[in-house]
Motif scaffolding. Structure first.
Motif, mmCIF file in Angstrom:
data_model
loop_
_atom_site.group_PDB
_atom_site.id
_atom_site.type_symbol
_atom_site.label_atom_id
_atom_site.label_comp_id
_atom_site.label_asym_id
_atom_site.label_seq_id
_atom_site.Cartn_x
_atom_site.Cartn_y
_atom_site.Cartn_z
ATOM 1 N N PRO A 21 -7.123 6.232 2.822
ATOM 2 C CA PRO A 21 -5.964 6.479 1.950
ATOM 3 C C PRO A 21 -6.068 7.776 1.153
ATOM 4 C CG PRO A 21 -7.216 4.543 1.206
ATOM 5 C CD PRO A 21 -7.808 4.971 2.499
ATOM 6 N N GLU A 22 -7.260 8.143 0.722
ATOM 7 C CA GLU A 22 -7.419 9.384 -0.053
ATOM 8 C C GLU A 22 -7.134 10.604 0.814
ATOM 9 O OE1 GLU A 22 -10.070 6.197 -1.801
ATOM 10 O OE2 GLU A 22 -9.773 7.003 0.219
ATOM 11 N N LEU B 190 -10.159 1.416 -3.168
ATOM 12 C CA LEU B 190 -9.198 0.865 -2.218
ATOM 13 C C LEU B 190 -9.938 0.304 -1.010
ATOM 14 C CD1 LEU B 190 -6.452 3.624 -2.460
ATOM 15 C CD2 LEU B 190 -6.509 1.399 -3.575
ATOM 16 N N ALA B 191 -9.405 -0.743 -0.423
ATOM 17 C CA ALA B 191 -10.097 -1.486 0.634
ATOM 18 C C ALA B 191 -10.522 -0.631 1.821
ATOM 19 C CB ALA B 191 -9.210 -2.631 1.110
ATOM 20 N N SER B 192 -9.699 0.324 2.247
ATOM 21 C CA SER B 192 -10.054 1.111 3.433
ATOM 22 C C SER B 192 -10.716 2.442 3.086
ATOM 23 C CB SER B 192 -8.809 1.342 4.293
ATOM 24 O OG SER B 192 -7.817 1.999 3.544
ATOM 25 N N SER B 193 -11.087 2.636 1.845
ATOM 26 C CA SER B 193 -11.766 3.871 1.456
ATOM 27 C C SER B 193 -13.249 3.787 1.795
ATOM 28 C CB SER B 193 -11.614 4.115 -0.042
ATOM 29 O OG SER B 193 -12.383 5.239 -0.423
ATOM 30 N N CYS C 94 -10.805 3.216 -11.930
ATOM 31 C CA CYS C 94 -9.934 2.674 -10.881
ATOM 32 C C CYS C 94 -10.771 1.834 -9.928
ATOM 33 C CB CYS C 94 -9.224 3.795 -10.126
ATOM 34 S SG CYS C 94 -10.311 4.980 -9.329
ATOM 35 N N ALA D 244 0.842 -1.208 0.000
ATOM 36 C CA ALA D 244 0.000 0.000 0.000
ATOM 37 C C ALA D 244 0.870 1.249 0.000
ATOM 38 C CB ALA D 244 -0.929 -0.009 1.195
ATOM 39 N N LEU E 175 2.182 1.913 -3.562
ATOM 40 C CA LEU E 175 1.120 2.440 -4.409
ATOM 41 C C LEU E 175 0.876 3.905 -4.087
ATOM 42 C CD1 LEU E 175 -1.196 2.087 -6.439
ATOM 43 C CD2 LEU E 175 -2.639 1.418 -4.510
ATOM 44 N N LYS E 176 0.775 4.227 -2.827
ATOM 45 C CA LYS E 176 0.535 5.611 -2.412
ATOM 46 C C LYS E 176 1.668 6.508 -2.876
ATOM 47 C CE LYS E 176 0.269 8.501 1.621
ATOM 48 N NZ LYS E 176 1.237 8.708 2.622
ATOM 49 N N HIS F 45 -6.064 6.742 -9.279
ATOM 50 C CA HIS F 45 -5.926 6.682 -7.819
ATOM 51 C C HIS F 45 -5.335 7.950 -7.225
ATOM 52 C CE1 HIS F 45 -7.199 2.596 -7.149
ATOM 53 N NE2 HIS F 45 -6.453 2.193 -8.166
ATOM 54 N N ASP G 115 1.512 7.004 -6.696
ATOM 55 C CA ASP G 115 0.391 7.863 -7.062
ATOM 56 C C ASP G 115 0.657 9.318 -6.696
ATOM 57 O OD1 ASP G 115 -1.016 5.765 -8.093
ATOM 58 O OD2 ASP G 115 -2.301 5.511 -6.332
#
Length: 190
Positions: free
Chosen positions: A47-48, A171-174, A168, A3, A6-7, A138, A10
């Motif tokens: 994450p956003e 994301l799992a925790s969004s 896209c 993660a 990826l972050k 993302h 992005d």
């Protein structure tokens, strides 16, 4: 660990795109003599929100950061001591709680933009130009941070627009529904 990679990719990719597209290096320093008090609220489990906060921190736009966890620890206490401009990209419940607290203390809403995930894309209701957001996937929170910064530096009325980011996965925790918001206290203009 995946993660974080990826972050980082992005954020770096969108940061380079944003800097090239709108000359953001000068935005935070557009008025060198102006004292800016900007507090940023980051919802650490989203994450956003972390991407949005990183973009504003890296650009030198935020002076203080309030990081809240999923239990909202720190939100009530930390917002009691804020002044100037308070910015966040958070889930809708956090935005509502922060807004209520800040309005009770005399702040007024300056921006309230909505972002929601539907049909494999993020849909945005913002102000200003949508081109930078539409070209992202993302990394759209970074583009929103740069757009917000640009709109705040421009005191003229902005056009409200709806746009859709590139395709896209969520994301799992969004939470899938986010709000980017700005509150200012009376007599203070960022």
């Amino acid at each position: 660990m995946m993660a974080w990679n990826l972050k980082r990719r992005d954020v770096l990719g969108a940061g380079a795109l944003g800097t090239a597209a709108v000359g953001l290096g000068a935005l935070a320093r557009s008025e060198p003599g102006r004292s800016r008090t900007v507090t940023l609220v980051e919802e650490s489990g989203v994450p956003e929100s972390r991407q949005f906060a990183s973009a504003l921190i890296d650009n030198g736009f935020a002076g203080e950061v309030i990081r809240i966890d999923p239990s909202l620890n720190g939100l009530l206490y930390e917002l009691e001591a804020t002044t100037g401009t308070i910015i966040g990209m958070t889930s809708d419940p956090v935005a509502m709680i922060a807004g209520q607290l800040l309005r009770e203390r005399g702040a007024h809403a300056r921006q309230f933009w909505q972002h929601h995930f539907a049909g494999g894309r993020w849909r945005h209701r913002t102000e200003g130009s949508a081109r930078l957001i539409e070209s992202t996937t993302h990394a759209w929170p970074v583009a929103v941070a740069h757009q917000l910064q640009s709109v705040m530096d421009n005191r003229s009325p902005q056009v409200t627009n709806d746009c859709t980011s590139g395709p896209c996965a969520l994301l799992a925790s969004s939470p899938g529904m986010l709000v980017s918001w700005v509150y200012e206290f009376e007599g203070y203009q960022s």
